[in-house]
Design a protein around this motif. Sequence first.
Motif, mmCIF file in Angstrom:
data_model
loop_
_atom_site.group_PDB
_atom_site.id
_atom_site.type_symbol
_atom_site.label_atom_id
_atom_site.label_comp_id
_atom_site.label_asym_id
_atom_site.label_seq_id
_atom_site.Cartn_x
_atom_site.Cartn_y
_atom_site.Cartn_z
ATOM 1 N N UNK A 1 34.497 30.443 16.916
ATOM 2 C CA UNK A 1 34.164 28.997 16.739
ATOM 3 C C UNK A 1 33.504 28.570 15.609
ATOM 4 N N UNK A 2 32.237 29.629 15.448
ATOM 5 C CA UNK A 2 31.140 29.395 14.321
ATOM 6 C C UNK A 2 31.771 29.961 13.054
ATOM 7 N N UNK B 1 37.469 39.199 15.808
ATOM 8 C CA UNK B 1 35.976 38.635 16.153
ATOM 9 C C UNK B 1 35.710 39.495 17.448
ATOM 10 N N UNK B 2 36.612 39.998 18.047
ATOM 11 C CA UNK B 2 36.117 41.056 19.102
ATOM 12 C C UNK B 2 35.638 42.380 18.688
ATOM 13 N N UNK B 3 36.439 42.756 17.740
ATOM 14 C CA UNK B 3 36.022 44.025 17.193
ATOM 15 C C UNK B 3 34.504 44.001 16.282
ATOM 16 N N UNK B 4 34.323 42.980 15.817
ATOM 17 C CA UNK B 4 33.160 42.678 15.231
ATOM 18 C C UNK B 4 31.918 42.693 15.980
ATOM 19 N N UNK B 5 32.230 42.018 17.292
ATOM 20 C CA UNK B 5 31.187 42.232 18.153
ATOM 21 C C UNK B 5 31.080 43.472 18.774
ATOM 22 N N UNK B 6 31.977 44.251 18.955
ATOM 23 C CA UNK B 6 32.058 45.652 19.574
ATOM 24 C C UNK B 6 31.134 46.480 18.386
ATOM 25 N N UNK C 1 22.317 35.441 25.661
ATOM 26 C CA UNK C 1 20.930 34.898 25.497
ATOM 27 C C UNK C 1 20.589 35.120 24.019
ATOM 28 N N UNK C 2 21.166 35.942 23.370
ATOM 29 C CA UNK C 2 20.883 35.936 22.000
ATOM 30 C C UNK C 2 21.552 35.131 21.147
ATOM 31 N N UNK C 3 22.672 34.798 21.544
ATOM 32 C CA UNK C 3 23.577 33.552 20.903
ATOM 33 C C UNK C 3 24.077 32.806 21.602
ATOM 34 N N UNK C 4 23.226 31.887 22.171
ATOM 35 C CA UNK C 4 23.580 30.924 23.454
ATOM 36 C C UNK C 4 24.942 30.070 22.723
ATOM 37 N N UNK C 5 25.921 29.879 23.690
ATOM 38 C CA UNK C 5 27.168 29.159 23.212
ATOM 39 C C UNK C 5 26.861 27.687 23.546
#
Length: 479
Positions: free
Chosen positions: A131-132, A216-221, A394-398
């Motif tokens: 979404x960002x 984006x899930x791969x990016x987060x991993x 906590x690091x990236x509050x949605x």
Amino acid sequence: MAKSRGGGGPGSPGGPHHSLAGTRESLAEPGGDELSSLGSDSEVNGGGPEERRVDKFGFIVGSRSAEGPLEEVPLEVLRQRESKWLDMLNNWDKWMAKKHKKIRLRCQKGIPPSLRGRAWQYLSGSKVKLEQNIGKFDELDLLPGDPKWLDVIERDLHRQFPFHEMFVSRGGHGQQDLFRVLKAYTLYRPEEGYCQAQAPIAAVLLMHMPAEQAFWCLVQICEKYLPGYYSEKLEAIQLDGQILFSLLHKVSPVAYKHLSKQKIDPILYMTEWFMCAFSRTLPWSSVLRVWDMFFCEGVKIIFRVGLVLLKHTLGSSDKLKSCQGQYETMERLRALSPKIMQETFLVQEVIELPVTERQIEREHLIQLKKWRETHGELQCKSPPRLHGAKAISEAEPPTRKALEPVPSIIVPPGPAPVPKARKSKEKSREKGLASPANGPGAEGNGAPGSARELLHPQVSPHHQSKESLSSRESEDTYL
């Protein structure tokens, strides 16, 4: 340096040893034609042998990747879990802030298959990341990409889970989406490029969500859960190998002593385990349960699984009788006992193993100091690792908007349907509007148009079940 054999299915004979140690060489032999995709052009176009049957996970029945008899969750229990998960996902920020322990317990029980893809996106923070960055994946998808990476990616496509229905056909939709996701990552992080251990990770994600969400899930991993794992020098995975070995000393002194005596470096058996998050090692039902917990609790789950496997493979004098030498030990780690990889047994052992984030981070500092003394500073400056969904949140509050589900059928705003209870009132109102007493100025006095418009609003062409074809809007088809 020897390379592990191809074959993306769980429990493939490539085993956990030689692959990727100190290099980003292929997870498969260059000539692994025996494991090339089984599909034909007719299958790409929608045809295929009618007799082909798949198991509940999509693997071809009869292949080594297909599962045997499974412990089925009773339907009523599954429906209850789905209801609970839907409530959590629809109020995710509140649950994450106040009831994270409950989320963890439900991940340990297993995420319902119908909601697994959506839950992984919420747990990993990839839903917020998407979404960002609206349109970013489409932008990357249209770019040509670096030829040096594209050639390697193309050679790897048919090696990823070749017995799964999504990837069985060479050039089929599964392989096309896998290519798009991996190519996009090389453009998103050109300094990292492509590491072949990313391919099975991306393939697992594509089994549960569309290409954009999988990206984006791969990016987060790669950036939050396992930072530095896929960098060129593989320094992070080597450090974690030493952390694993140190933790093994506490968990199973017998196994630790044996591996020390045989001078078997952790990188020889844990590289593929960790870099592929056990997707090429465990039976598929176990892979999914491990990933459910991994997305919630972070890399400690990967450490725990590795420690459980080592403990139950080399953790007693009886087990070591057939592992007298280095070769025999590696063979044993290559062909793990099905009993210790069985879903219920493995998950319970992982849950009960007392290895915490604090222990891992403390050991990381110790091993990092040793690394600097022998190798100097790390060449890969990766961001700090975040231990699971809570830390990422906590690091990236949605924002509330970022967590809103995207429907698969888009209906533009329009007149609300008239409830049955109001129909009689509308009829009497219609007569009133039509009477001369009201006059032509009635509409200007607050009447919302003619009675015909009230009772028979004009049908918009969008109401004719017009479905969006974008990956974002088709998200619910995976739920």
